[in-house]
Each structure stands twice: as structure tokens, then as C-alpha cells.
Design an enzyme around this catalytic site. Structure first.
Site, short mmCIF file in Angstrom:
data_model
loop_
_atom_site.label_atom_id
_atom_site.label_comp_id
_atom_site.label_asym_id
_atom_site.label_seq_id
_atom_site.Cartn_x
_atom_site.Cartn_y
_atom_site.Cartn_z
N ASP A 73 50.57 -12.84 -9.66
CA ASP A 73 50.09 -13.22 -8.33
C ASP A 73 49.29 -14.48 -8.60
OD1 ASP A 73 48.46 -13.73 -6.14
OD2 ASP A 73 48.38 -11.63 -5.57
N HIS A 74 49.85 -15.63 -8.23
CA HIS A 74 49.23 -16.88 -8.71
C HIS A 74 47.81 -17.08 -8.18
CE1 HIS A 74 50.62 -18.55 -4.85
NE2 HIS A 74 49.80 -19.55 -5.05
N HIS A 114 48.21 -11.59 -2.31
CA HIS A 114 47.05 -12.49 -2.37
C HIS A 114 45.86 -11.94 -1.57
CE1 HIS A 114 50.19 -14.93 -3.85
NE2 HIS A 114 50.53 -15.54 -2.76
C1 BG6 Z 1 53.18 -17.74 -1.90
C2 BG6 Z 1 53.82 -17.40 -0.57
O1 BG6 Z 1 53.00 -16.59 -2.66
O2 BG6 Z 1 51.92 -18.36 -1.66
C3 BG6 Z 1 53.98 -18.65 0.28
O3 BG6 Z 1 55.10 -16.84 -0.81
C4 BG6 Z 1 52.65 -19.37 0.42
O4 BG6 Z 1 54.51 -18.33 1.56
C5 BG6 Z 1 52.00 -19.58 -0.94
O5 BG6 Z 1 52.90 -20.61 1.04
C6 BG6 Z 1 50.59 -20.11 -0.79
O6 BG6 Z 1 50.10 -20.49 -2.06
P1 BG6 Z 1 48.99 -21.59 -2.19
O7 BG6 Z 1 48.66 -21.62 -3.64
O8 BG6 Z 1 49.58 -22.88 -1.69
O9 BG6 Z 1 47.85 -21.16 -1.32
#
Ligand code: BG6
Length: 528
Positions: free
Chosen positions: A205-206, A269
Site C-alpha cells: 500500500d504505497h 489507504h
Molecule cells: C491508488 C489508487 O492506489 O492511489 C488511485 O488506485 C489513486 O486511484 C492513487 O489515484 C493516489 O495515490 P497518490 O500517491 O497520488 O495520492
């Protein structure tokens, strides 16, 4: 004799220099889905940054795998373009690129074709022998989720997965979404653990690799003064916002139709942010200690009955409107790959309760959406009002001041952009009158630390190569999060389901979300 009761080291202190983080084990990284967006935007640029900082082993091979045929050189050119565009490495010099490119290879494999994996095994052996990289292997599954199991089974079949306890282990990073509901997540966990041990599985989960997300833990547990206030005695409510101004960007519609905001952001997230804001301090700062505490938060979430879903969850979908930069944008239903009568939610707001001793009765509000006015992620902890209002509160715009409602204290963790932490409190307005005015004390990363904040994927990839799974999701974490989300999905599918509300692109979502904010509360408008 010392009067402090601080325990100094409950555990071994972590690495103190970057050099200690360097991976020294010869390594082969294999990326499935190598011609996709994630590889170009995030993965290769992250590997390049790590390599430029000398954190990767000298004996390194990176092998891209996808279904289309490409000679190595064409793949390298594609990755070069991506790195120049996305790596934020200033100018990537020709020498630097040449040196890095010599580690990069490509192999065509149909993900569900066993013969392709036999060819991959031969190719890896060739590359590993030539580059001296035959030890640990990291497989990154950046493909459609429908291929996850096929890939893992086939890797197992051809003997490419080495044991977790091996001196040269194999690990597998699995991109989200991990399952599309509780049953599929349970099934996927059961299936893959026939081949992989839990300590080899890195569910990514980045958000957990974002510097400011990690800072929630250091802020809470590295300082003495705030943590004592983080409970139902002092906190009125918590608001978590994951807002995006982008829509489908012409390419994600088909995928998004199968997901929607609840699965795409809340299940992972959103709930991860909630866990970090709400969890108890672990007994020891280990991977297990942190995972255990996060799971306890998820287990304490009050599961919703269908009538509660109708009361505490609002879903929405954007119609045409203008974005922040004034551009007219189409409705979700007109995006490529989206059904003209789609009921997929592009916005969701929830009121959640954590039924434990610390948070009983404190509402947590979580909202996320596409095509909102700005990209902003923040957690705002709003404290209770003081027991007596002695002072008159005024708020001024320029020289014009008006008497306003007393403003409660807020502590805001700004995850992105303009990363930082703000404390909002009242101060006396200078002058003869005894009036108070809300003011804000800010800590801003870019002002206090003049260093570049690493990309989330850089940290997570390095951690996976070092065998540290703290910032990845354990199986019970993913499952418990689905256990909470599943009843909402079911209520939305059932006859008489709560309605889908439409909102204009460029606004803060459907008005109906305001009704979640009871007792005089209101959604924050994050500062631009
Ligand atoms: C991803 C979702 O996990 O996270 C996307 O699938 C979303 O829909 C993205 O745009 C948002 O990531 P960040 O790092 O740009 O906030």
C-alpha cells in the site's frame, strides 16, 4: 538518582547512516507488468533513484516481464524516457543512464502460459550467471489482479521461488487491489500461502511509504505532549481526507468500474491512515508490534448494519464541471471505458466508530473522491471546546473582522502536498478589546528540512530488498479491512440501497455528505 521514568532502548536502535541501508546481497528483481504505467511512472524511476544513491547492490539485475515482445534495447529506451520524465533526478546524464541500463533486461511471458515461465527461468539463469546476481530474487506483480495467482503458481512450478529461510530468499510484492471483497481476499491469501510463506509476501500500500504518513508515528510516539490528548476525553472527532483533482485520465475508466472509491482508496489507504492515527503505541517497535496494533484498530471498527450504512455512508459520482485550473471536464459516465449508466462511486464519505477504550464515542470521518477541487491528503484531529467560553472570537479577512463561533483546536497532519503539521489555536488579538482569533502554527517539511522527500516506492522497494515488511500489509490486516468494508458493499447492492448522489466536478462532493457532520461539526476546507 534520576527521576525520569523513560526507558531508553526497548529494542536495538535502527540504522544510523544511509550506508547501513545498502543492500549488499546479489539481487535479481523481476517486474511483471513491465510495460504498464506503474513500472514507467513509479518502479523504474524508484530503482534508478536507489541505484543513484548507491543503496542497491553492485550485483543487480532488473528484468521486465510482460506479454508484448520487445528486444532488451527497446525496453531500455522506454525506461530511459520514463526515468527522464518521472525520476526527478535533475538531468540524468548519458553515463549514468548507460551504467544503470546495463542492469536492465526484458523477457516476454504470457502470464498464464507455463512454457513462458520455463523460458523465464532459463533467461534468469543466463542473466544471473553473466551479471553475478544469482542470490536473492524479488518478484514484483504490477499486473491486473486476475494474474496474481497464475504468476505465483507458475513461478513455484518452475522452481523460481526459493524458501524464505534460504540464504538467498525469494520475495513477492503484490500490488493492490488485494481481492475485491472479503471472500476473494481470503481465497487469494489461502491460495498464495500454499506456495509462499507469509514472510515472503509483501502486500503493498504505497501510502505506507510516504514520509508524512510515517511521521504520524514519530509525531505521536516520539513526543510526550500530544499523545496524552489523543483519546475520547479530549478529541471531538477526526477527519481524514484523501482528495484528488484528477478523474480517469482517459485510461483508468475500465479498471475503476470494477473498483470504485470504497475499494480503491478507503479499504486500503484510508483505513491505513486511520490505523496510524488511532493505534496504541506498540510494546516494541518491530514489524509484528506495529502490525498487531493496527489489526486491533481494524478489529475495533464498528461493523455497519444496512440501516447504519444508509445513515453513516454517502456515495457520489461526478458529473461534468470545471476543475481547479478552470478546465471543463467530462462526467464520469462519459469517461473512456465507463458504462453510460454506471453507478460506480467516485466519492465516498463515512462516519466510522472505533469501539475501544481510547476512542469510544469519537466519530472518525473519512472521505475520498475524484475530481474534487484539489489534490490533498490530510488527517485533522479536532479537539473539544474548552469547558467555558470566556472570550469573544473574531475572524478577520483583511481589515474586516466579524464575531464568529469559537474555534476548537485542530492538529492537522498534511500528508500531501505541502507536507507538514499544523496546530490551530486561539490567540489574543492585539488591542484594547479582549478578543481572540484563530491562528496557525506550522511545521513545513520543505522549510525545516532542506532535503528532497523520497518517493514512497523508493522506501518500500528498499525495505522489501532488505527483507523488512513493517510497511507492507499483513494478511490479517487486509482481511480485517475487508471485513469492515464488505457489509457496505453488500448494502449498496441490496434492494432499496441508499442512493448515489451526483456532484459537479471541481466541488467538494455531494451535499448529502454534510449530514454526516452532526453536532455542529463541518468538513474542513483544506488550505490551498
Ligand atoms: C491508488 C489508487 O492506489 O492511489 C488511485 O488506485 C489513486 O486511484 C492513487 O489515484 C493516489 O495515490 P497518490 O500517491 O497520488 O495520492
Amino acid at each position: 538518582m534520576s527521576t525520569t521514568s523513560t526507558v531508553d532502548f526497548l529494542h536495538k536502535p535502527g540504522p544510523t547512516s544511509l550506508a547501513e541501508l545498502k543492500v549488499t546481497t546479489p539481487t535479481t528483481v523481476v517486474i511483471f507488468g513491465a510495460t504498464g504505467d506503474l513500472t514507467a511512472r513509479k518502479l523504474l524511476p524508484a530503482f534508478f533513484q536507489l541505484w543513484s544513491q548507491k543503496l542497491l547492490p553492485d550485483a543487480l539485475s532488473i528484468v521486465g516481464v510482460a506479454r508484448r515482445p520487445f528486444p532488451d534495447n527497446a525496453f531500455r529506451d522506454m525506461m530511459h524516457e520514463a526515468i527522464v520524465k518521472y525520476a526527478d533526478a535533475g538531468t540524468v546524464s548519458a553515463e549514468q543512464w548507460q551504467a544503470f541500463a546495463s542492469h536492465v533486461h526484458y523477457q516476454q511471458v504470457e502470464f498464464d502460459d507455463p512454457a513462458g515461465y520455463a523460458a523465464l527461468a532459463r533467461r534468469l539463469e543466463e542473466i544471473e550467471t553473466a551479471q553475478g546476481t544469482s542470490c536473492q530474487r524479488l518478484f514484483y506483480l504490477a499486473t491486473a489482479p486476475s494474474f496474481f495467482l497464475d504468476i505465483i503458481e507458475n513461478l513455484g512450478q518452475v522452481g523460481l521461488i526459493r524458501d524464505a529461510k534460504d540464504r538467498c530468499p525469494s520475495r513477492v510484492i503484490i500490488e493492490k487491489p488485494f481481492g475485491h471483497d472479503l471472500a476473494s481476499a481470503l481465497q487469494l491469501n489461502r491460495d498464495i500461502t500454499r506456495i509462499l510463506a507469509e514472510e515472503q509476501i509483501y502486500r503493498i500500500d504505497h501510502y505506507l511509504g510516504k514520509e508524512t504518513v510515517l511521521n504520524i508515528l514519530s509525531f505521536r510516539f516520539g513526543n510526550a505532549i500530544f499523545e496524552t490528548l489523543f483519546n475520547s476525553r479530549h478529541v471531538d472527532h477526526v477527519q481524514i481526507t484523501v482528495a484528488e483533482s484528477i478523474g480517469m485520465e482517459g485510461r483508468r475508466g475500465a479498471f475503476y468500474e470494477t473498483a470504485g472509491a470504497l475499494r480503491d482508496v478507503v479499504q486500503n489507504h484510508g483505513l491505513q491512515l486511520l490505523c496510524l492515527a488511532a493505534m496504541e503505541p506498540p510494546a516494541v517497535l518491530t514489524s509484528k508490534g506495529i502490525h498487531d496494533e493496527k489489526v486491533k484498530v481494524l478489529q475495533s471498527l464498528r461493523i455497519m448494519e444496512p440501516s447504519q450504512v444508509a445513515r453513516d455512508v454517502v456515495r457520489g459520482q461526478y458529473v461534468a464541471g470545471s476543475t481547479v485550473d478552470g478546465q471543463h471536464v467530462p462526467a464520469y459516465r462519459s469517461e473512456e471505458g465507463v458504462q453510460p449508466r454506471s453507478t460506480t462511486e467516485t466519492y465516498v464519505a463515512l462516519r466510522l466508530y472505533i469501539d475501544n477504550w481510547r476512542w469510544a464515542g469519537v466519530p472518525f470521518y473519512l472521505r475520498t473522491g475524484k475530481r474534487l477541487p484539489q489534490r490533498v491528503t490530510e488527517i485533522a484531529v479536532q479537539f473539544k471546546q474548552p469547558p467555558l467560553h470566556f472570550f469573544t472570537t473574531v475572524e478577520c479577512i483583511g481589515d474586516v473582522c466579524d464575531i464568529s463561533q469559537a474555534k476548537p483546536n485542530q492538529l492537522v497532519f498534511r500528508i500531501q502536498p505541502d507536507e507538514g503539521i499544523s496546530l490551530i489555536f486561539s490567540a489574543k488579538r492585539p488591542g484594547m478589546l479582549f478578543q481572540i482569533h484563530p491562528v496557525q502554527m506550522d511545521f513545513l517539511y520543505n522549510r525545516s528540512f532542506k532535503v528532497k522527500i523520497p518517493e514512497a516506492y523508493e522506501r518500500l522497494l528498499l525495505d522489501a530488498l532488505r527483507g523488512d515488511s513493517t510497511l507492507f500489509m499483513r494478511s490479517d490486516e487486509v482481511e480485517t479491512a475487508w471485513r469492515y468494508v464488505d457489509p457496505i458493499l453488500q448494502a449498496w447492492r441490496a434492494p432499496g440501497a441508499p442512493p448515489l448522489h451526483f456532484y459537479e466536478a471541481g466541488t467538494w462532493g455531494p451535499q448529502d455528505a454534510d449530514r454526516l457532520m452532526d453536532n455542529g461539526r463541518s468538513w474542513r476546507t483544506p488550505a490551498v
